[in-house]
Design an enzyme around this catalytic site. Structure first.
Site, PDB file in Angstrom:
ATOM      1  N   HIS A 664      40.496  35.870  43.593  1.00 51.01           N
ATOM      2  CA  HIS A 664      40.240  37.084  42.809  1.00 51.01           C
ATOM      3  C   HIS A 664      40.963  37.025  41.484  1.00 51.01           C
ATOM      4  CE1 HIS A 664      43.969  37.728  45.020  1.00 51.01           C
ATOM      5  NE2 HIS A 664      44.355  38.446  43.978  1.00 51.01           N
ATOM      6  N   ARG A 674      46.049  49.716  31.816  1.00 49.76           N
ATOM      7  CA  ARG A 674      45.571  49.746  33.201  1.00 49.76           C
ATOM      8  C   ARG A 674      46.780  49.630  34.123  1.00 49.76           C
ATOM      9  NH1 ARG A 674      44.675  45.698  37.190  1.00 49.76           N
ATOM     10  NH2 ARG A 674      42.579  45.555  38.108  1.00 49.76           N
TER      11      ARG A 674
HETATM   12  O1  LIG Z   1      45.748  44.156  39.343  1.00 44.98           O
HETATM   13  C1  LIG Z   1      44.842  43.703  40.026  1.00 44.98           C
HETATM   14  O2  LIG Z   1      43.761  44.275  40.152  1.00 44.98           O
HETATM   15  C2  LIG Z   1      44.998  42.420  40.764  1.00 44.98           C
HETATM   16  C3  LIG Z   1      46.301  41.772  40.519  1.00 44.98           C
HETATM   17  C4  LIG Z   1      46.467  40.565  41.343  1.00 44.98           C
HETATM   18  O3  LIG Z   1      45.584  40.017  41.897  1.00 44.98           O
HETATM   19  C5  LIG Z   1      47.802  39.987  41.541  1.00 44.98           C
HETATM   20  O4  LIG Z   1      48.735  40.421  40.874  1.00 44.98           O
HETATM   21  O5  LIG Z   1      47.933  39.083  42.377  1.00 44.98           O
HETATM   22 FE   LIG Z   2      46.340  38.555  43.361  1.00 47.37          FE
END
Ligand SMILES: O=C(O)CCC(=O)C(=O)O
Ligand SMILES: [Fe+3]
Length: 849
Positions: A664, A674
């Protein structure tokens, strides 16, 4: 203590254990310390005896220290070899008996030996010292034990507990069993990593020197294994020997003789094998699963670079040449050597020899290896070469071919298993999808409360918006309504206040994208700021409570059979940097997997550090939607094919398994800020987030202000109170009789209940155990960035090297090139895994904070 009066250390150990159960702490200490000392003495005496007997019965035709060719090479009539082997064995027996008493006295059982190996004595000592309130010694003993037992949860907690106590110093956390060469090596490495090359030199040199001492001792101890299963091998051979030399040569005696030759040779091969294993033994340190790879050569690698950085070119050349003795084809080292030589002057450089002691070592070791391989061919004894530097030719061709074939077979099997696993995975995935379909059905029929697939309730007001199926994957979910608008606003405000206080992203405002500013705050930090009055304590508490709520929801939604623990939690905001948005094509957070290193080119994810392999589930709770971009995306392992998109909004969480099924990332935030609470969970209680426990303690303290007041005044007064405090402890030696025995863990538990965290100790730990996982990569990166110095240095040297300019044109950049090697070697210990580390280097950049 010599002359046969040395008390057997197994007896002392038993006494100490007995005393422990009688809670006779002084006697525990007395006996256990003596046991440790005597064990050390036995080892030393044995090594001495073996060394001196080896010298006494030196095999004339060989250089000192080098192994003796096996019989078979020379004329069969030459019994000198065997004579000397036997003489040596007798000498050792006599020497040991003289200094330690008969073997029956100083021989201990394997069980006791194992206890010492596991450093169990220090566990007992730790308790005993604690009970008599000798904190520094208790800490050292606890630490010594822990080093060899890093998975020992109780001891880890003890250490954490100790570190919170007043009067305990950082320097008390000693390893009392650290071997000198390893201690020096680790210290050298530490300094080297901190770019303190000048200081690291001394430690690496000391480590080398100690290495050879330790090697000699280790090898000497190999000689002694004349006793197998209580049956004196050498005595048997001596008898055989008598029967050969005493009698006329007959067919029978020839037969006896062959048996004899075989058994002595066999034995001798074992000794050699043992000696070869010293390289592994010396490269190992308790607490590290694997020995350091290429340990001895790596010394010279570290040294050459440290010397170069300290502008000691002669030394750098010497070390580079010495390193090349091990790895004559190492390109980087050859280039370095060429560079150093150009700087110093070719002629001068050519005259510098490699180190004699290492030359000798290699020669000797190679001979041993040859003999061992020879033994393989004759006796079928397998020899596993512990070194990576052995030239190929040393291994007999037959064996080489066989190994190659074996490797190929193994690779084939691995591949087949891999295919099978994939099939199973697909099957499982299908099944999971099916069950999430059921969840979907349940959801549709649900009113206020949220049933999970197994029918249990989550929380009122929470809805399942997307299941794995809707998200085209497995172990994924989007839930809404987890927190209210008000709560979102409050946390958002908290983040910005905390950030203004300077708690940025550890000095690195843009860890993932140069077009964005990142700011993060942990719960503990928020609480501290709350305590300082910088932000409302209430908000900090909210942060804490909400994270706990998310944990419960995730645990419940995924129907986990065992509890989830926090692994790391923080509130993080990403803000677009306005002037850096043009022609932007990067992500806010590159595609990654939370618990393994994603190598998208290979569609692979490697579950190895520096990835946080213990993470099992992740959940991101979003706080707002007033920004542009910033979508959360799930992809395939190729990091490109997007399988699902989640738009952040207040109260929404995306939760997912932290493994390779869920690559992801976050799309670029093009405008605005955000904010999200990012939480990672583990099923492994050993990785329970330390900071959180501290936060909990702090919360408890803050919620009972009276208590806090009391703590403050107690803390403010001096030494006296410290000892007073000590006497309040379960038994500060004074109240020993009335207290029932508690294990340190119990002590800890009762202590935590009665003596809350004091501010002083708390700040101390806070600075000490900040999430090491998070800081390490940042630090490494920052360092590489500031490392431009050598170019400048090379320039000042330019004039001298001018003559060689043409020839070394490309070599000029060498030190810079070496820098990268060096920087990466930091993570992988040795320069060897260059390719691998450069890969993980780039991957590390992708890793989240
Ligand atoms: O902030 C997000 O939506 C995802 C952040 C993420 O995947 C992480 O920090 O590992
Ligand atoms: Fe992550």
């Amino acid at each position: 203590e010599l002359g046969g009066v040395l008390e057997p250390y197994d007896l002392l150990f038993d006494n100490a254990v007995e005393a422990y159960y009688k809670q006779d702490w002084l006697s525990v200490i007395l006996n256990m310390e003596r046991a440790l000392r005597n064990k050390g003495t036995v080892r030393k005496v044995k090594a001495q005896c073996r060394l001196s007997c080896a010298n006494l019965t030196a095999f004339q035709h060989s250089e000192p220290g080098s192994p003796v060719p096996l019989p078979g090479a020379g004329p069969v009539q030459d019994l000198g070899f065997f004579q000397r082997v036997l003489k040596r064995a007798k000498c050792v027996d006599r020497c040991e008996a003289e200094k330690l008493g008969p073997p029956s006295v100083h021989k201990v059982s394997d069980e006791v030996e194992l206890e010492f190996k596991k450093r169990t004595p220090y566990n007992y000592l730790q308790v005993a010292y604690f009970k008599i309130n000798k904190l520094d010694k208790a800490v050292a003993a606890a630490n010594t034990f822990y080093v060899a037992n890093p998975d020992h949860v109780e001891m880890r907690q003890n250490l954490e507990y100790y570190s919170l106590m007043a009067g305990v110093q950082e320097a008390d956390f000693k390893d009392l069993e650290a071997r000198p060469h390893m201690a020096e090596f680790l210290e050298g490495k530490r300094l080297y990593s901190a770019d303190d090359f000048l200081s690291s030199i001394g430690h690496f040199e000391a480590s080398l020197e100690e290495y050879f001492t330790a090697d000699a001792e280790c090898r000497a101890l190999c000689e002694g294994a004349y006793d197998y299963d209580g049956y004196n091998y050498m005595e048997y051979n001596a008898d055989l020997f008598q029967s050969i030399t005493g009698k006329q040569q007959t067919a029978f005696s020839f037969f006896v003789f062959s048996t004899f030759v075989m058994s002595v040779s066999y034995h001798y091969l074992f000794v050699l094998n043992c000696k070869q294993n010293c390289a592994v033994e010396l490269a190992s340190t308790p607490g590290r699963e694997q020995p350091f790879e290429d340990f001895l050569p790596s010394h010279l690698n570290y040294l050459q670079f440290s010397y170069y950085n300290s502008e000691q070119y002669e030394k750098a050349i010497e070390c580079a040449k010495t390193f090349l003795l091990f790895h004559p084809d190492d390109e980087v080292m050859k280039q370095n050597l060429a560079y150093y030589s150009a700087v110093l002057g070719e002629e001068k450089a050519a005259a510098i020899p490699a180190r004699e002691i290492v030359q000798q070592y290699i020669k000797n070791s190679l001979l041993e290896k040859e003999l061992l391989y020879f033994g393989y061919e004759i006796f079928g004894i397998t020899f596993v070469d512990p070194d990576t530097w052995t030239p190929e030719e040393i291994m007999p061709k037959k064996l080489r071919d066989k190994q190659k074939a074996d490797r190929e077979t193994a690779a084939r099997i691995t591949e087949e298993i891999g295919n099978l696993m994939k099939e199973i995975e697909t099957l499982v995935e299908e099944k999971t999808k099916e069950s999430s379909d059921i969840a979907q059905v349940l959801k549709d029929g649900m009113s206020k409360s949220t049933p999970t697939p197994d029918g249990s309730l989550v929380f009122d007001g929470i809805t399942i918006s997307m299941t794995s199926k809707a998200l085209n994957g497995s172990q994924r979910v989007v839930l809404d309504g987890v927190i209210t608008e008000d709560e979102c606003r409050e946390l958002h405000r908290l983040s910005n206040t905390a950030a203004q206080k300077g708690d940025g992203y550890r000095g690195k405002p843009s860890p993932h994208s140069p077009s964005e500013m990142f700011q993060g705050v942990t719960i503990l930090k928020a609480l501290k700021l709350g305590q300082e009055g910088v932000l409302p304590l209430k908000s900090a508490r909210l942060f804490f409570d909400i994270s706990e709520k998310v944990r419960k929801v995730v645990e419940s939604y995924f129907s986990l059979q065992s509890p989830l623990y926090f692994s790391y939690s923080h509130l993080v905001c990403r803000s677009a940097i306005e002037e850096k948005q043009e022609a932007r094509d990067d992500l806010s957070h590159p595609v990654h997997v939370d618990n393994c290193l994603l190598i998208s080119e290979l569609n692979e994810c490697i579950k190895e550090p520096p990835a946080y392999t213990h993470r099992d589930y992740s959940a991101i709770l979003y706080l707002n939607d007033d920004f542009e971009g910033g979508d959360f995306i799930f992809t395939e392992l190729d990091a490109k094919t997007i399988t699902a998109v989640v738009k952040p909004q207040c109260g929404r969480i995306v939760a997912f398994g932290a493994g390779k099924e869920n690559p992801h990332g976050v799309r670029a935030v093009m405008k605005g800020q955000r904010c999200a609470v990012a939480l990672w969970f583990t099923l492994d209680p050993r990785h329970n987030e330390k900071e959180r426990i501290q936060a909990e303690e702090l919360l408890k303290m803050l919620s009972s202000p009276l208590d806090a007041e009391f703590q403050k005044t107690e803390e403010d007064s001096s030494e006296e109170t410290a000892s007073e405090k000590a006497s309040v402890m379960p038994d500060g030696g004074k109240t020993a009789t009335t207290e029932e025995t508690k294990t340190p863990a119990e002590e800890r538990a009762s202590k935590t209940a009665e003596e809350k965290t004091d501010t002083d100790a708390d700040t101390k730990t806070e600075s000490k155990d900040k999430q090491p996982e998070a800081t390490a990569p940042e630090k490494a990166k920052a360092k590489t960035a500031t490392k431009t110095k050598p170019a400048g240095k090379a320039k000042t040297k330019k004039k001298e090297a001018e003559k060689t300019e043409a020839k070394t044109a490309d070599k000029k950049k060498k030190p810079a090139a070496k820098k990268t090697v060096k920087a990466s070697s930091k993570k992988t210990e040795s320069k060897q895994p260059k390719a691998k580390s450069s890969k993980s280097d780039s991957l590390k950049k992708k890793e989240e904070l």
